[in-house]
Design a protein around this motif. Sequence first.
Motif, mmCIF file in Angstrom:
data_model
loop_
_atom_site.group_PDB
_atom_site.id
_atom_site.type_symbol
_atom_site.label_atom_id
_atom_site.label_comp_id
_atom_site.label_asym_id
_atom_site.label_seq_id
_atom_site.Cartn_x
_atom_site.Cartn_y
_atom_site.Cartn_z
ATOM 1 N N GLU A 199 24.835 -27.196 -79.990
ATOM 2 C CA GLU A 199 25.648 -25.981 -80.019
ATOM 3 C C GLU A 199 24.954 -24.871 -80.794
ATOM 4 O O GLU A 199 25.112 -23.690 -80.471
ATOM 5 N N GLU A 200 24.171 -25.214 -81.806
ATOM 6 C CA GLU A 200 23.413 -24.191 -82.526
ATOM 7 C C GLU A 200 22.345 -23.582 -81.634
ATOM 8 O O GLU A 200 22.095 -22.369 -81.675
ATOM 9 N N ALA A 201 21.682 -24.400 -80.825
ATOM 10 C CA ALA A 201 20.682 -23.881 -79.892
ATOM 11 C C ALA A 201 21.336 -22.988 -78.844
ATOM 12 O O ALA A 201 20.788 -21.940 -78.466
ATOM 13 N N LEU A 202 22.515 -23.381 -78.367
ATOM 14 C CA LEU A 202 23.238 -22.546 -77.400
ATOM 15 C C LEU A 202 23.595 -21.203 -78.023
ATOM 16 O O LEU A 202 23.438 -20.145 -77.394
ATOM 17 N N ALA A 203 24.104 -21.234 -79.254
ATOM 18 C CA ALA A 203 24.490 -19.996 -79.927
ATOM 19 C C ALA A 203 23.273 -19.111 -80.165
ATOM 20 O O ALA A 203 23.332 -17.885 -79.968
ATOM 21 N N ALA A 204 22.146 -19.708 -80.581
ATOM 22 C CA ALA A 204 20.935 -18.916 -80.843
ATOM 23 C C ALA A 204 20.394 -18.304 -79.562
ATOM 24 O O ALA A 204 19.966 -17.139 -79.538
ATOM 25 N N THR A 205 20.411 -19.062 -78.475
ATOM 26 C CA THR A 205 19.919 -18.544 -77.196
ATOM 27 C C THR A 205 20.818 -17.430 -76.693
ATOM 28 O O THR A 205 20.341 -16.409 -76.167
ATOM 29 N N THR A 206 22.121 -17.600 -76.859
ATOM 30 C CA THR A 206 23.066 -16.560 -76.447
ATOM 31 C C THR A 206 22.880 -15.299 -77.269
ATOM 32 O O THR A 206 22.973 -14.176 -76.752
ATOM 33 N N ALA A 207 22.589 -15.461 -78.560
ATOM 34 C CA ALA A 207 22.332 -14.300 -79.410
ATOM 35 C C ALA A 207 21.064 -13.575 -78.966
ATOM 36 O O ALA A 207 21.001 -12.340 -78.973
ATOM 37 N N ALA A 208 20.036 -14.321 -78.566
ATOM 38 C CA ALA A 208 18.804 -13.697 -78.073
ATOM 39 C C ALA A 208 19.077 -12.913 -76.795
ATOM 40 O O ALA A 208 18.600 -11.780 -76.628
ATOM 41 N N LEU A 209 19.843 -13.495 -75.882
ATOM 42 C CA LEU A 209 20.192 -12.798 -74.642
ATOM 43 C C LEU A 209 20.977 -11.538 -74.949
ATOM 44 O O LEU A 209 20.755 -10.482 -74.333
ATOM 45 N N SER A 210 21.893 -11.611 -75.914
ATOM 46 C CA SER A 210 22.670 -10.442 -76.310
ATOM 47 C C SER A 210 21.768 -9.325 -76.820
ATOM 48 O O SER A 210 21.898 -8.165 -76.424
ATOM 49 N N GLY A 211 20.827 -9.682 -77.694
ATOM 50 C CA GLY A 211 19.947 -8.666 -78.259
ATOM 51 C C GLY A 211 19.057 -8.018 -77.223
ATOM 52 O O GLY A 211 18.841 -6.801 -77.242
ATOM 53 N N LEU A 212 18.543 -8.804 -76.287
ATOM 54 C CA LEU A 212 17.617 -8.268 -75.284
ATOM 55 C C LEU A 212 18.339 -7.447 -74.216
ATOM 56 O O LEU A 212 17.771 -6.516 -73.657
ATOM 57 N N SER A 213 19.583 -7.787 -73.933
ATOM 58 C CA SER A 213 20.322 -7.090 -72.879
ATOM 59 C C SER A 213 21.185 -5.958 -73.413
ATOM 60 O O SER A 213 21.706 -5.162 -72.629
ATOM 61 N N ALA A 214 21.349 -5.873 -74.758
ATOM 62 C CA ALA A 214 22.234 -4.895 -75.395
ATOM 63 C C ALA A 214 23.678 -5.070 -74.929
ATOM 64 O O ALA A 214 24.441 -4.110 -74.837
ATOM 65 N N CYS A 215 24.057 -6.312 -74.625
ATOM 66 C CA CYS A 215 25.420 -6.650 -74.231
ATOM 67 C C CYS A 215 25.920 -7.764 -75.148
ATOM 68 O O CYS A 215 25.199 -8.237 -76.017
ATOM 69 N N ALA A 216 27.149 -8.164 -74.942
ATOM 70 C CA ALA A 216 27.625 -9.385 -75.593
ATOM 71 C C ALA A 216 27.196 -10.564 -74.734
ATOM 72 O O ALA A 216 27.333 -10.530 -73.508
ATOM 73 N N GLY A 217 26.650 -11.595 -75.371
ATOM 74 C CA GLY A 217 26.200 -12.768 -74.641
ATOM 75 C C GLY A 217 27.277 -13.840 -74.615
ATOM 76 O O GLY A 217 28.033 -14.014 -75.571
ATOM 77 N N LEU A 218 27.365 -14.566 -73.501
ATOM 78 C CA LEU A 218 28.379 -15.599 -73.322
ATOM 79 C C LEU A 218 27.719 -16.870 -72.808
ATOM 80 O O LEU A 218 26.828 -16.808 -71.959
ATOM 81 N N VAL A 219 28.159 -18.014 -73.297
ATOM 82 C CA VAL A 219 27.756 -19.283 -72.697
ATOM 83 C C VAL A 219 28.929 -20.237 -72.807
ATOM 84 O O VAL A 219 29.627 -20.265 -73.823
ATOM 85 N N MET A 220 29.167 -20.996 -71.740
ATOM 86 C CA MET A 220 30.249 -21.963 -71.732
ATOM 87 C C MET A 220 29.720 -23.286 -71.212
ATOM 88 O O MET A 220 29.048 -23.344 -70.174
ATOM 89 N N VAL A 221 29.984 -24.351 -71.952
ATOM 90 C CA VAL A 221 29.611 -25.700 -71.529
ATOM 91 C C VAL A 221 30.802 -26.612 -71.779
ATOM 92 O O VAL A 221 31.644 -26.336 -72.635
ATOM 93 N N PRO A 222 30.897 -27.719 -71.039
ATOM 94 C CA PRO A 222 31.961 -28.673 -71.338
ATOM 95 C C PRO A 222 31.789 -29.227 -72.744
ATOM 96 O O PRO A 222 30.674 -29.301 -73.259
#
Length: 347
Positions: free
Chosen positions: A110-133
């Motif tokens: 979950e930490e890796a998911l959160a970190a990757t989502t934060a990277a996507l957010s920073g690069l896209s200038a949007c809010a990043g979202l990820v959902m997994v079971p």
Amino acid sequence: MTPSPPIAELTDRARDIFRRVVDGYLHSGLPVGSKALAQAGLNLSPASIRNVLAQLEAAGLLAAPHTSAGRMPTERGLRLFVDGMMQAREPSIEERAQIEARAAAAGPVEEALAATTAALSGLSACAGLVMVPKREAVLRSIGFVPLGPAQALAVLVGEDGAVENRVIDLPAALDPSALVEAGNYMTATLGGLTLAEARQRLERELADGRSALDAAARALVERGLAVWSEDGARRPVLIVRGQGRLLDDAATADLERVRGLLDDLEGKQEIAALLDSARAGDATRIFIGAENKLFALSGSSVIAKPFRGHDGRVVGVVGVIGPTRLNYARVVPMVDFTAATLARLLG
């Protein structure tokens, strides 16, 4: 809603002017006027340009926010642009490296998911979202910490290092030794098992009379396993990062829309349902404004992409949310690359 005319029905002149208006709006967030278009190299008079703009407005592809203002694309126009005219730009080597580095960081998944989502957010200038079971934890140890005469904190440590805490109610007049006994039993007997496996083993041992637990400790063990199992089955993991990036300079002129968008993000159950609808198939889904009732008022867009594990089954969905004037040509391939990266991480 009347469907947009297909791209093929627009003249070359109308397509060119429409593309320039959309490109200009997505870059600046401001309407584009005929004077600016004339200065951009079009070999047309301002009057001819205004005539084409009026035709595009009549077709529902452009709108003028004020009588004397330029034009901006409608949500229908953005859909036509995204589906038929957009030229995608793949992420740069640096952008790819940043996303991959975050996904490869050591620690719980979950930490890796959160970190990757934060990277996507920073690069896209949007809010990043990820959902997994909700991933079923493999137990390493479980303990109980008394909080008072009627409650205790159940602490679960997973094999991946993740720690989860839950407050549970205690039976009346419980002997503190039962907390120690229950924790020792769960760690020694149930360590290395998933929650489902742990419950099955406990049931077998109780049925066979092989459990040395007294009634109070047994009740604690059963209650602790039930709390985690029910919690994990009830909802997926939804991670949202970078909400603050939605408050850019352009947003200050439209604070009500941004406030509505932030309220939408707080309603994680609705966001999760939207992302879940993107699980079918392999294609990237793009929801623009009122195409989804959740964002009808906030005027937002969501770009979402499912990603699969090694067995081919959908593991989760990753995406971004932002204003409808997203740089779709840049962000869509970035979401695609992030989905591929997470597929490797969780596969």
